[in-house]
Design an enzyme around this catalytic site. Structure first.
Site, short mmCIF file in Angstrom:
data_model
loop_
_atom_site.label_atom_id
_atom_site.label_comp_id
_atom_site.label_asym_id
_atom_site.label_seq_id
_atom_site.Cartn_x
_atom_site.Cartn_y
_atom_site.Cartn_z
N ASP A 1 41.07 43.16 34.96
CA ASP A 1 41.73 43.40 33.69
C ASP A 1 42.27 42.10 33.09
O ASP A 1 42.53 41.13 33.80
CB ASP A 1 42.89 44.38 33.87
CG ASP A 1 42.42 45.74 34.38
OD1 ASP A 1 41.29 46.12 34.02
OD2 ASP A 1 43.17 46.37 35.13
N TYR A 2 42.48 42.14 31.80
CA TYR A 2 43.00 40.99 31.05
C TYR A 2 44.28 40.44 31.67
O TYR A 2 44.46 39.23 31.80
CB TYR A 2 43.27 41.44 29.60
CG TYR A 2 43.83 40.39 28.68
CD1 TYR A 2 43.04 39.33 28.23
CD2 TYR A 2 45.16 40.46 28.25
CE1 TYR A 2 43.55 38.37 27.37
CE2 TYR A 2 45.68 39.50 27.39
CZ TYR A 2 44.88 38.46 26.96
OH TYR A 2 45.39 37.51 26.10
#
Length: 243
Positions: free
Chosen positions: A102-103
């Site tokens: 994820d970011y």
């Protein structure tokens, strides 16, 4: 086996979309025969020609990256944000991430141009273990940890049993740090698992992928995998054990 348009794109002859157009127009041959089906898959031994010229296959390459937070696990981003391939400017091959982080998650991420290898590692049936360290809001009880270890119901189904242990507790701050090992790769899975038992993740890092660790790397640094590591990963995915 990889899709024909993907092989053409990786050779640098055309983009994926343009490669699909060339296939439909009958300008692509595989082993001397015109192919117009977009779903066609080819192996490394197949001869692929585009407009009468045989394409040059890329050498297979394999890298690992210590992905920092606030970086996209992709090769491009339409919002102009930093992507994982930005950390390999010297690499000529068109590499892409194996799975994703994820970011707002940091840690170990693999990148390659070997589609077969990537699919092998990502397939949940091959049960490649991934270990994360999470900073949690709150301190989960042994009972709550046991829920994760048995498998917990999320909106997309039950999770497989996980290995979980609490590494440290800060009662004054109302926080704790836990380690969790899973072999699935659902979207934001670790975060959703801890949220499901009432302990949101404040910070998350992937520490291990199979037997690989971040040892010797700082955030934003990467290295090429050794041939032996690639062989071990392939064996682990195919047979469940390292040769």
């Amino acid at each position: 086996m990889e899709r024909l348009q993907k092989v053409i794109a990786h050779s640098g002859v055309a983009s994926r979309r343009k490669a699909e157009q060339l296939i439909i127009e009958g300008k692509v041959k595989v082993n001397g025969a015109v192919v117009k089906e977009l779903g066609t898959k080819v192996s490394g031994s197949d001869k692929v020609e585009v407009s009468g010229v045989q394409i040059e296959r890329e050498n297979k390459v394999y890298y690992m990256l210590y992905k920092p937070r606030s970086v996209i696990s992709a090769v491009t981003d339409d919002k102009g944000r930093q992507v994982v391939t930005d950390f390999f400017p010297e690499i000529e091959e068109r590499i892409y991430p194996v799975g994703r982080l994820d970011y707002d998650t940091s840690g170990l991420l693999l990148l390659t141009n070997d589609g077969e290898f990537a699919n092998l590692l990502m397939h949940p049936s091959n049960q490649i273990e991934k270990t994360y360290v999470a900073r949690l809001k709150g301190v989960p009880s042994k009972f709550k940890i046991r829920e994760l270890e048995k498998g917990i119901k999320l909106e997309d189904g039950m999770t497989a049993p996980a290995k979980v242990k609490v590494l440290s507790i800060d009662k004054k701050q109302g926080k704790s740090i836990a380690e969790i090992t899973i072999h699935e790769g659902r979207n934001r899975q670790v975060r959703r698992m801890f949220e499901a038992i009432g302990f949101p993740v404040q910070k998350l890092k992937r520490e291990r992928f199979a037997f690989l660790t971040l040892h010797g790397l700082n955030a934003g640094e990467g290295r090429e995998l050794t041939p032996h590591e690639v062989k071990q990963l392939r064996a682990l995915a195919e047979t469940g054990s390292i040769r």
